[in-house]
Write a protein that holds these residues in place. Structure first.
Motif, PDB file in Angstrom:
ATOM      1  N   LYS A   8      27.207 -12.407 -54.498  1.00 54.14           N
ATOM      2  CA  LYS A   8      28.000 -11.185 -54.370  1.00 54.14           C
ATOM      3  C   LYS A   8      28.924 -11.031 -55.579  1.00 54.14           C
ATOM      4  O   LYS A   8      29.316 -12.033 -56.177  1.00 54.14           O
ATOM      5  N   PRO A   9      29.292  -9.791 -55.926  1.00 53.34           N
ATOM      6  CA  PRO A   9      30.238  -9.597 -57.035  1.00 53.34           C
ATOM      7  C   PRO A   9      31.525 -10.384 -56.799  1.00 53.34           C
ATOM      8  O   PRO A   9      32.048 -10.433 -55.693  1.00 53.34           O
ATOM      9  N   GLY A  10      32.000 -11.035 -57.850  1.00 51.78           N
ATOM     10  CA  GLY A  10      33.202 -11.846 -57.768  1.00 51.78           C
ATOM     11  C   GLY A  10      32.924 -13.319 -57.537  1.00 51.78           C
ATOM     12  O   GLY A  10      33.803 -14.149 -57.761  1.00 51.78           O
ATOM     13  N   GLU A  11      31.715 -13.667 -57.098  1.00 53.00           N
ATOM     14  CA  GLU A  11      31.380 -15.073 -56.840  1.00 53.00           C
ATOM     15  C   GLU A  11      31.061 -15.805 -58.143  1.00 53.00           C
ATOM     16  O   GLU A  11      30.421 -15.247 -59.027  1.00 53.00           O
ATOM     17  N   THR A  12      31.500 -17.047 -58.212  1.00 54.59           N
ATOM     18  CA  THR A  12      31.112 -17.933 -59.304  1.00 54.59           C
ATOM     19  C   THR A  12      30.159 -18.959 -58.722  1.00 54.59           C
ATOM     20  O   THR A  12      30.470 -19.586 -57.712  1.00 54.59           O
ATOM     21  N   VAL A  13      29.001 -19.090 -59.351  1.00 59.65           N
ATOM     22  CA  VAL A  13      27.971 -19.993 -58.835  1.00 59.65           C
ATOM     23  C   VAL A  13      27.530 -20.952 -59.936  1.00 59.65           C
ATOM     24  O   VAL A  13      27.759 -20.712 -61.123  1.00 59.65           O
ATOM     25  N   THR A  14      26.886 -22.035 -59.527  1.00 56.19           N
ATOM     26  CA  THR A  14      26.351 -23.031 -60.453  1.00 56.19           C
ATOM     27  C   THR A  14      24.840 -22.913 -60.486  1.00 56.19           C
ATOM     28  O   THR A  14      24.191 -22.874 -59.442  1.00 56.19           O
ATOM     29  N   ILE A  15      24.282 -22.850 -61.681  1.00 54.16           N
ATOM     30  CA  ILE A  15      22.831 -22.762 -61.840  1.00 54.16           C
ATOM     31  C   ILE A  15      22.222 -24.129 -61.551  1.00 54.16           C
ATOM     32  O   ILE A  15      22.656 -25.141 -62.104  1.00 54.16           O
ATOM     33  N   ARG A  16      21.235 -24.158 -60.665  1.00 50.74           N
ATOM     34  CA  ARG A  16      20.579 -25.419 -60.288  1.00 50.74           C
ATOM     35  C   ARG A  16      19.162 -25.531 -60.844  1.00 50.74           C
ATOM     36  O   ARG A  16      18.669 -26.636 -61.054  1.00 50.74           O
ATOM     37  N   LYS A  17      18.488 -24.411 -61.069  1.00 53.59           N
ATOM     38  CA  LYS A  17      17.099 -24.457 -61.523  1.00 53.59           C
ATOM     39  C   LYS A  17      16.732 -23.098 -62.097  1.00 53.59           C
ATOM     40  O   LYS A  17      17.241 -22.073 -61.643  1.00 53.59           O
ATOM     41  N   ILE A  18      15.855 -23.101 -63.111  1.00 58.04           N
ATOM     42  CA  ILE A  18      15.340 -21.851 -63.661  1.00 58.04           C
ATOM     43  C   ILE A  18      13.821 -21.939 -63.606  1.00 58.04           C
ATOM     44  O   ILE A  18      13.228 -22.896 -64.106  1.00 58.04           O
ATOM     45  N   THR A  19      13.221 -20.945 -62.951  1.00 57.32           N
ATOM     46  CA  THR A  19      11.771 -20.950 -62.770  1.00 57.32           C
ATOM     47  C   THR A  19      11.121 -19.973 -63.735  1.00 57.32           C
ATOM     48  O   THR A  19      11.785 -19.175 -64.370  1.00 57.32           O
ATOM     49  N   GLY A  20       9.809 -20.051 -63.836  1.00 56.26           N
ATOM     50  CA  GLY A  20       9.067 -19.118 -64.675  1.00 56.26           C
ATOM     51  C   GLY A  20       8.370 -19.827 -65.821  1.00 56.26           C
ATOM     52  O   GLY A  20       8.419 -21.053 -65.946  1.00 56.26           O
ATOM     53  N   LYS A  21       7.738 -19.017 -66.658  1.00 52.96           N
ATOM     54  CA  LYS A  21       7.026 -19.549 -67.811  1.00 52.96           C
ATOM     55  C   LYS A  21       8.011 -20.112 -68.828  1.00 52.96           C
ATOM     56  O   LYS A  21       9.193 -19.797 -68.809  1.00 52.96           O
ATOM     57  N   ASP A  22       7.488 -20.934 -69.736  1.00 53.26           N
ATOM     58  CA  ASP A  22       8.332 -21.556 -70.754  1.00 53.26           C
ATOM     59  C   ASP A  22       9.103 -20.523 -71.567  1.00 53.26           C
ATOM     60  O   ASP A  22      10.277 -20.725 -71.867  1.00 53.26           O
ATOM     61  N   GLU A  23       8.440 -19.389 -71.911  1.00 50.48           N
ATOM     62  CA  GLU A  23       9.120 -18.367 -72.726  1.00 50.48           C
ATOM     63  C   GLU A  23      10.302 -17.772 -71.977  1.00 50.48           C
ATOM     64  O   GLU A  23      11.352 -17.500 -72.559  1.00 50.48           O
ATOM     65  N   VAL A  24      10.127 -17.557 -70.679  1.00 50.30           N
ATOM     66  CA  VAL A  24      11.194 -16.978 -69.855  1.00 50.30           C
ATOM     67  C   VAL A  24      12.365 -17.948 -69.773  1.00 50.30           C
ATOM     68  O   VAL A  24      13.524 -17.570 -69.962  1.00 50.30           O
ATOM     69  N   ARG A  25      12.077 -19.209 -69.503  1.00 48.69           N
ATOM     70  CA  ARG A  25      13.137 -20.214 -69.403  1.00 48.69           C
ATOM     71  C   ARG A  25      13.866 -20.381 -70.731  1.00 48.69           C
ATOM     72  O   ARG A  25      15.084 -20.515 -70.768  1.00 48.69           O
TER      73      ARG A  25
END
Length: 72
Positions: A8-25
């Motif tokens: 939600k707007p205003g939330e601070t979150v921690t990135i745990r994983k990024i999915t997708g092709k190598d170019e996207v990551r």
């Protein structure tokens, strides 16, 4: 884990994983989206997000934002 689009707007979150092709990551990493970093949702319009990453504001469309998995 949930996709970044669930934050939600205003939330601070921690990135745990990024999915997708190598170019996207690689593209997301160049923008500052790396595992264990924090991002803040500034605003959301129709699933597209404006995010605060370090000292920059970055817009991600829904497709890319769904590739970034977060933990609250």
């Amino acid at each position: 884990m949930m996709p970044l689009t669930m934050a939600k707007p205003g939330e601070t979150v921690t990135i745990r994983k990024i999915t997708g092709k190598d170019e996207v990551r690689q593209h997301l990493a160049e923008l500052g989206f790396v595992v264990d970093s924090s991002v803040t949702v500034v605003s959301e319009i129709a699933g597209n997000l404006i995010l605060q990453v370090k000292e920059s504001r970055i817009a991600l469309d829904r497709t890319l934002a769904n590739r970034v998995m977060m933990a609250l």
